[in-house]
Write a protein that holds these residues in place. Sequence first.
Motif, PDB file in Angstrom:
ATOM      1  N   GLN A   3       0.785  -1.223   0.000  1.00 42.46           N
ATOM      2  CA  GLN A   3       0.000   0.000   0.000  1.00 42.46           C
ATOM      3  C   GLN A   3       0.825   1.285   0.000  1.00 42.46           C
ATOM      4  OE1 GLN A   3      -2.655  -1.036   3.351  1.00 42.46           O
ATOM      5  NE2 GLN A   3      -4.343  -0.912   1.893  1.00 42.46           N
ATOM      6  N   PRO A   4       1.872   1.404   0.837  1.00 44.26           N
ATOM      7  CA  PRO A   4       2.660   2.639   0.797  1.00 44.26           C
ATOM      8  C   PRO A   4       3.296   2.902  -0.565  1.00 44.26           C
ATOM      9  CG  PRO A   4       3.091   1.452   2.827  1.00 44.26           C
ATOM     10  CD  PRO A   4       2.292   0.531   1.959  1.00 44.26           C
ATOM     11  N   VAL A   5       3.746   1.843  -1.244  1.00 43.09           N
ATOM     12  CA  VAL A   5       4.361   2.016  -2.559  1.00 43.09           C
ATOM     13  C   VAL A   5       3.327   2.518  -3.559  1.00 43.09           C
ATOM     14  CG1 VAL A   5       5.461   0.822  -4.492  1.00 43.09           C
ATOM     15  CG2 VAL A   5       6.157   0.309  -2.144  1.00 43.09           C
ATOM     16  N   PHE A   6       2.153   1.922  -3.551  1.00 40.02           N
ATOM     17  CA  PHE A   6       1.097   2.370  -4.457  1.00 40.02           C
ATOM     18  C   PHE A   6       0.706   3.812  -4.159  1.00 40.02           C
ATOM     19  CE2 PHE A   6       0.915  -1.705  -6.183  1.00 40.02           C
ATOM     20  CZ  PHE A   6      -0.074  -1.808  -7.152  1.00 40.02           C
ATOM     21  N   SER A  23      -4.404   4.359  -7.085  1.00 38.33           N
ATOM     22  CA  SER A  23      -5.485   3.917  -6.219  1.00 38.33           C
ATOM     23  C   SER A  23      -6.477   3.095  -7.042  1.00 38.33           C
ATOM     24  CB  SER A  23      -6.192   5.126  -5.589  1.00 38.33           C
ATOM     25  OG  SER A  23      -7.214   4.711  -4.716  1.00 38.33           O
ATOM     26  N   PRO A  24      -6.224   1.776  -7.175  1.00 36.91           N
ATOM     27  CA  PRO A  24      -7.071   0.937  -8.028  1.00 36.91           C
ATOM     28  C   PRO A  24      -8.528   0.905  -7.555  1.00 36.91           C
ATOM     29  CG  PRO A  24      -5.037  -0.187  -7.440  1.00 36.91           C
ATOM     30  CD  PRO A  24      -5.122   1.011  -6.565  1.00 36.91           C
ATOM     31  N   ALA A  74       5.962  -4.635  -6.208  1.00 39.57           N
ATOM     32  CA  ALA A  74       4.975  -3.899  -5.413  1.00 39.57           C
ATOM     33  C   ALA A  74       3.621  -4.586  -5.368  1.00 39.57           C
ATOM     34  CB  ALA A  74       4.802  -2.487  -5.970  1.00 39.57           C
ATOM     35  N   SER A  75       3.440  -5.639  -6.162  1.00 36.41           N
ATOM     36  CA  SER A  75       2.138  -6.309  -6.169  1.00 36.41           C
ATOM     37  C   SER A  75       2.279  -7.719  -6.708  1.00 36.41           C
ATOM     38  CB  SER A  75       1.116  -5.522  -7.009  1.00 36.41           C
ATOM     39  OG  SER A  75       1.507  -5.498  -8.380  1.00 36.41           O
ATOM     40  N   GLU A  76       1.234  -8.507  -6.488  1.00 34.54           N
ATOM     41  CA  GLU A  76       1.255  -9.904  -6.929  1.00 34.54           C
ATOM     42  C   GLU A  76      -0.167 -10.429  -6.957  1.00 34.54           C
ATOM     43  OE1 GLU A  76       4.539 -12.836  -5.962  1.00 34.54           O
ATOM     44  OE2 GLU A  76       3.051 -13.315  -4.405  1.00 34.54           O
ATOM     45  N   PHE A  77      -0.524 -11.124  -8.026  1.00 29.92           N
ATOM     46  CA  PHE A  77      -1.844 -11.748  -8.117  1.00 29.92           C
ATOM     47  C   PHE A  77      -1.821 -13.075  -7.371  1.00 29.92           C
ATOM     48  CE2 PHE A  77      -2.041  -8.956 -11.841  1.00 29.92           C
ATOM     49  CZ  PHE A  77      -3.308  -8.412 -11.692  1.00 29.92           C
ATOM     50  N   THR A  78      -2.761 -13.244  -6.456  1.00 30.47           N
ATOM     51  CA  THR A  78      -2.853 -14.485  -5.689  1.00 30.47           C
ATOM     52  C   THR A  78      -4.232 -14.536  -5.034  1.00 30.47           C
ATOM     53  OG1 THR A  78      -1.738 -15.850  -4.028  1.00 30.47           O
ATOM     54  CG2 THR A  78      -1.877 -13.485  -3.574  1.00 30.47           C
ATOM     55  N   TRP A  79      -4.452 -15.528  -4.181  1.00 28.45           N
ATOM     56  CA  TRP A  79      -5.730 -15.645  -3.482  1.00 28.45           C
ATOM     57  C   TRP A  79      -5.824 -14.609  -2.367  1.00 28.45           C
ATOM     58  CZ3 TRP A  79      -8.989 -18.386  -6.172  1.00 28.45           C
ATOM     59  CH2 TRP A  79      -8.517 -19.412  -6.988  1.00 28.45           C
ATOM     60  N   ASP A  80      -7.011 -14.062  -2.170  1.00 25.56           N
ATOM     61  CA  ASP A  80      -7.173 -12.944  -1.230  1.00 25.56           C
ATOM     62  C   ASP A  80      -6.731 -13.285   0.190  1.00 25.56           C
ATOM     63  OD1 ASP A  80      -9.328 -14.577  -0.492  1.00 25.56           O
ATOM     64  OD2 ASP A  80     -10.862 -13.199  -1.222  1.00 25.56           O
ATOM     65  N   TYR A 105      -0.062  -4.204   3.652  1.00 27.13           N
ATOM     66  CA  TYR A 105      -0.514  -4.824   2.411  1.00 27.13           C
ATOM     67  C   TYR A 105      -2.035  -4.780   2.309  1.00 27.13           C
ATOM     68  CZ  TYR A 105       4.253  -6.392   2.934  1.00 27.13           C
ATOM     69  OH  TYR A 105       5.608  -6.413   3.131  1.00 27.13           O
ATOM     70  N   GLY A 106      -2.504  -4.590   1.096  1.00 26.21           N
ATOM     71  CA  GLY A 106      -3.937  -4.514   0.860  1.00 26.21           C
ATOM     72  C   GLY A 106      -4.339  -5.309  -0.359  1.00 26.21           C
TER      73      GLY A 106
END
Length: 413
Positions: free
Chosen positions: A149-152, A158-159, A255-261, A275-276
């Motif tokens: 979150q801080p990196v974004f 802000s998706p 800064a991000s990764e697709f995975t299960w919530d 992380y968010g």
Amino acid sequence: MAGGSMAALGLTAAGCGSGSGSGDGTVTIRYAWWGSDDRAKRINQTIALFEKKHPKIKVQTDFQPYLDFWKKFNTQASGGNPPDVFQNAIGFLRKYDEKNVLLDLNEQVEAGNLSMDNFRAGLEEFGRVDGKLLGVPVGSNSMALVIDQPVFAKAGISPKPGWTWDEYHDAMARIRDTQGRAGDSGLYGVMYLYDLFLRQNGKAFFTEDGLGFTEADLVDWWTKGFQGVRSGVYADPKKVAQIRPKSAVAAEIAASEFTWDNFTIRYTSEGKSQYGLAPIPTTDGKTTGQYLGSLMLSGSRRTQHPKEVARFIDFMVHDPEVAKIMGYDRGVPATTEQYEAFQPTDEVNKKIAAYERQLVETRVLQPITPHPAGADVCEAAFLRVAEDVGLGKRSVDEAVQQFFTEAKTALGS
């Protein structure tokens, strides 16, 4: 994320059954699962609670990382001695049912040893295959984009629900250019994400008996992935491999990764940041292709104690105290008893609950894609071959041909 590489091995259900008994009526069942040390700690607490409430049933435990779990499970099943009860997933149901490994739990439901009442969002049907009850969901989850979150925030990103793939790619490039790290750990090898992308475009990774996409589709997907690695938008696969099992996000490589919530819990325990969960990008601004997935508990057809296995599963999916111990480690609790018993107070679990609530309320969820026997082999091949592309070991065309060859063999098509 990936299926086990054990799939090339043969498998039969011959041999003796598992579990044991004693002269005073006490029986012992074996329970195996995959996951982190934190999950093991939580599960062991639930087992202690179960044994306290069921003093005549003792539980021997075993846990491994994901790939190691399936290697060991296949070896045990090949010898006719799999665990009495074990963690399972949809990609393995048809495979192990065809090999006579899985216990049909319908008889135990009829006998009153296992309740399939009070499941949320139709999850009670999740483990049914051809009329047989082969798995019982312990929780629900869905694919998401886990973000630092801080990196974004520093990058001014802000998706929002409905953001497009073009907006996602622009965001990844902005992070690379302003934050000194890759935008994403590398989405090209995540089979379940590619499934969502295909579903957004009227296709799917699987049909009931094979693959639901063409070689040309995969050439396009992996070409973009390879270009992303070379441009620095996606993390260097060599660096990602070096820090495993730690995630690239927690290691501050991406800064991000697709995975299960529900994996957000893992990132929080591994990393130092906050992380968010961000929404899945869309093709049309609306359709995400998402569905609820679930870990399940399955029984061995060879168990000598099917009644005790059923009571153990029933306890693990219905007892409110279990939910308070497990939280959302295995997803949002599958039954209403456990869902209502655990009201998250920490920020991570609140985010998971809010994310899934938003999916339900916005009605983006669709039925899950069928997973034929051999799906686990396809997943393992997809991850491995995609990594070869990222490392430059294969051209995209060579990789696509290799994957389709392995997948068709695994699926018998």
